[in-house]
Motif scaffolding. Sequence first.
Motif, PDB file in Angstrom:
ATOM      1  N   MET A 100       0.834  -1.179   0.000  1.00  0.00           N
ATOM      2  CA  MET A 100       0.000   0.000   0.000  1.00  0.00           C
ATOM      3  C   MET A 100       0.883   1.248   0.000  1.00  0.00           C
ATOM      4  N   ASN A 101       0.416   2.260  -0.643  1.00  0.00           N
ATOM      5  CA  ASN A 101       1.141   3.504  -0.767  1.00  0.00           C
ATOM      6  C   ASN A 101       1.149   4.244   0.577  1.00  0.00           C
ATOM      7  N   GLN A 102       2.343   4.649   1.036  1.00  0.00           N
ATOM      8  CA  GLN A 102       2.461   5.318   2.329  1.00  0.00           C
ATOM      9  C   GLN A 102       1.739   6.663   2.350  1.00  0.00           C
ATOM     10  N   GLU A 103       1.768   7.392   1.234  1.00  0.00           N
ATOM     11  CA  GLU A 103       1.093   8.687   1.187  1.00  0.00           C
ATOM     12  C   GLU A 103      -0.418   8.519   1.324  1.00  0.00           C
ATOM     13  N   ARG A 104      -0.960   7.482   0.681  1.00  0.00           N
ATOM     14  CA  ARG A 104      -2.401   7.232   0.796  1.00  0.00           C
ATOM     15  C   ARG A 104      -2.768   6.856   2.227  1.00  0.00           C
ATOM     16  N   LEU A 105      -1.933   6.045   2.874  1.00  0.00           N
ATOM     17  CA  LEU A 105      -2.222   5.627   4.244  1.00  0.00           C
ATOM     18  C   LEU A 105      -2.254   6.821   5.197  1.00  0.00           C
ATOM     19  N   LEU A 106      -1.388   7.789   4.964  1.00  0.00           N
ATOM     20  CA  LEU A 106      -1.343   8.947   5.846  1.00  0.00           C
ATOM     21  C   LEU A 106      -2.524   9.889   5.639  1.00  0.00           C
TER      22      LEU A 106
ATOM     23  N   LEU B 199      -5.673   8.754   4.746  1.00  0.00           N
ATOM     24  CA  LEU B 199      -6.943   8.038   4.960  1.00  0.00           C
ATOM     25  C   LEU B 199      -7.692   8.531   6.186  1.00  0.00           C
ATOM     26  N   ILE B 200      -6.981   8.753   7.280  1.00  0.00           N
ATOM     27  CA  ILE B 200      -7.614   9.146   8.535  1.00  0.00           C
ATOM     28  C   ILE B 200      -7.720  10.660   8.565  1.00  0.00           C
ATOM     29  N   SER B 201      -8.958  11.166   8.602  1.00  0.00           N
ATOM     30  CA  SER B 201      -9.156  12.611   8.634  1.00  0.00           C
ATOM     31  C   SER B 201      -8.965  13.156  10.042  1.00  0.00           C
TER      32      SER B 201
ATOM     33  N   GLN C 243     -13.730   6.271   0.453  1.00  0.00           N
ATOM     34  CA  GLN C 243     -13.234   5.178  -0.384  1.00  0.00           C
ATOM     35  C   GLN C 243     -12.361   4.191   0.382  1.00  0.00           C
ATOM     36  N   ALA C 244     -12.095   4.444   1.649  1.00  0.00           N
ATOM     37  CA  ALA C 244     -11.178   3.624   2.439  1.00  0.00           C
ATOM     38  C   ALA C 244     -11.770   2.246   2.712  1.00  0.00           C
ATOM     39  N   THR C 245     -10.901   1.227   2.661  1.00  0.00           N
ATOM     40  CA  THR C 245     -11.306  -0.136   2.985  1.00  0.00           C
ATOM     41  C   THR C 245     -10.825  -0.483   4.391  1.00  0.00           C
ATOM     42  N   LYS C 246     -11.321  -1.606   4.919  1.00  0.00           N
ATOM     43  CA  LYS C 246     -10.935  -2.013   6.267  1.00  0.00           C
ATOM     44  C   LYS C 246      -9.435  -2.297   6.364  1.00  0.00           C
ATOM     45  N   LEU C 247      -8.873  -2.961   5.351  1.00  0.00           N
ATOM     46  CA  LEU C 247      -7.450  -3.280   5.383  1.00  0.00           C
ATOM     47  C   LEU C 247      -6.596  -2.020   5.331  1.00  0.00           C
ATOM     48  N   GLU C 248      -7.006  -1.041   4.541  1.00  0.00           N
ATOM     49  CA  GLU C 248      -6.269   0.217   4.467  1.00  0.00           C
ATOM     50  C   GLU C 248      -6.348   0.982   5.793  1.00  0.00           C
TER      51      GLU C 248
ATOM     52  N   ALA D 168       0.441   4.959  11.789  1.00  0.00           N
ATOM     53  CA  ALA D 168       0.379   6.305  12.350  1.00  0.00           C
ATOM     54  C   ALA D 168       0.580   6.314  13.869  1.00  0.00           C
ATOM     55  N   PHE D 169       0.015   5.323  14.564  1.00  0.00           N
ATOM     56  CA  PHE D 169       0.047   5.338  16.028  1.00  0.00           C
ATOM     57  C   PHE D 169       0.929   4.247  16.637  1.00  0.00           C
ATOM     58  N   ASN D 170       1.515   3.386  15.801  1.00  0.00           N
ATOM     59  CA  ASN D 170       2.411   2.326  16.265  1.00  0.00           C
ATOM     60  C   ASN D 170       1.722   1.420  17.288  1.00  0.00           C
ATOM     61  N   VAL D 171       0.541   0.892  16.918  1.00  0.00           N
ATOM     62  CA  VAL D 171      -0.239  -0.004  17.766  1.00  0.00           C
ATOM     63  C   VAL D 171      -0.621  -1.234  16.947  1.00  0.00           C
ATOM     64  N   THR D 172      -1.171  -2.241  17.618  1.00  0.00           N
ATOM     65  CA  THR D 172      -1.656  -3.445  16.954  1.00  0.00           C
ATOM     66  C   THR D 172      -3.178  -3.399  16.911  1.00  0.00           C
ATOM     67  N   VAL D 173      -3.743  -3.464  15.704  1.00  0.00           N
ATOM     68  CA  VAL D 173      -5.186  -3.396  15.509  1.00  0.00           C
ATOM     69  C   VAL D 173      -5.731  -4.815  15.387  1.00  0.00           C
ATOM     70  N   GLU D 174      -6.774  -5.112  16.166  1.00  0.00           N
ATOM     71  CA  GLU D 174      -7.409  -6.430  16.105  1.00  0.00           C
ATOM     72  C   GLU D 174      -8.568  -6.449  15.121  1.00  0.00           C
ATOM     73  N   GLN D 175      -9.391  -5.393  15.126  1.00  0.00           N
ATOM     74  CA  GLN D 175     -10.606  -5.414  14.326  1.00  0.00           C
ATOM     75  C   GLN D 175     -10.961  -4.002  13.882  1.00  0.00           C
ATOM     76  N   VAL D 176     -11.532  -3.899  12.675  1.00  0.00           N
ATOM     77  CA  VAL D 176     -11.997  -2.614  12.159  1.00  0.00           C
ATOM     78  C   VAL D 176     -13.436  -2.792  11.696  1.00  0.00           C
ATOM     79  N   ARG D 177     -14.302  -1.918  12.160  1.00  0.00           N
ATOM     80  CA  ARG D 177     -15.692  -1.877  11.703  1.00  0.00           C
ATOM     81  C   ARG D 177     -15.929  -0.509  11.086  1.00  0.00           C
ATOM     82  N   VAL D 178     -16.584  -0.488   9.927  1.00  0.00           N
ATOM     83  CA  VAL D 178     -16.823   0.789   9.253  1.00  0.00           C
ATOM     84  C   VAL D 178     -18.317   1.061   9.182  1.00  0.00           C
ATOM     85  N   LEU D 179     -18.647   2.339   9.124  1.00  0.00           N
ATOM     86  CA  LEU D 179     -20.032   2.770   9.115  1.00  0.00           C
ATOM     87  C   LEU D 179     -20.150   3.997   8.230  1.00  0.00           C
ATOM     88  N   ASN D 180     -21.065   3.950   7.261  1.00  0.00           N
ATOM     89  CA  ASN D 180     -21.336   5.110   6.418  1.00  0.00           C
ATOM     90  C   ASN D 180     -22.407   5.953   7.082  1.00  0.00           C
TER      91      ASN D 180
END
Length: 98
Positions: free
Chosen positions: A1-7, A9-11, A36-41, A49-61
């Motif tokens: 994944m592109n590092q610029e896109r990852l930075l 993604l989070i508003s 346009q962000a996906t769960k994996l992204e 960004a925060f140097n943590v381990t993520v277990e689960q991501v849930r998204v909501l429109n």
Amino acid sequence: MNQERLLTLISAPHVTEKTARAAESANQYVFKVLPQATKLEIKAAVETAFNVTVEQVRVLNVKGKTKRVRTGMGQRNDWKKAYVSLAAGQEIELAAGE
């Protein structure tokens, strides 16, 4: 994944009373993300960004509210939020605005 896109993604963190309770009880944090962000992204962006381990991501429109304006009816923009669950013992320090 592109590092610029990852930075980009989070508003911003979405801080409310409900999200504060989720952070205390379930170790979940809520962020406004690009539509346009996906769960994996989102997972990769939070981990880098925060140097943590993520277990689960849930998204909501979130649909934008319809509001009355001078010229008739208008609508706020739709947006997407992500509930990110961290591993046990992990924590994100969000700066409180004053």
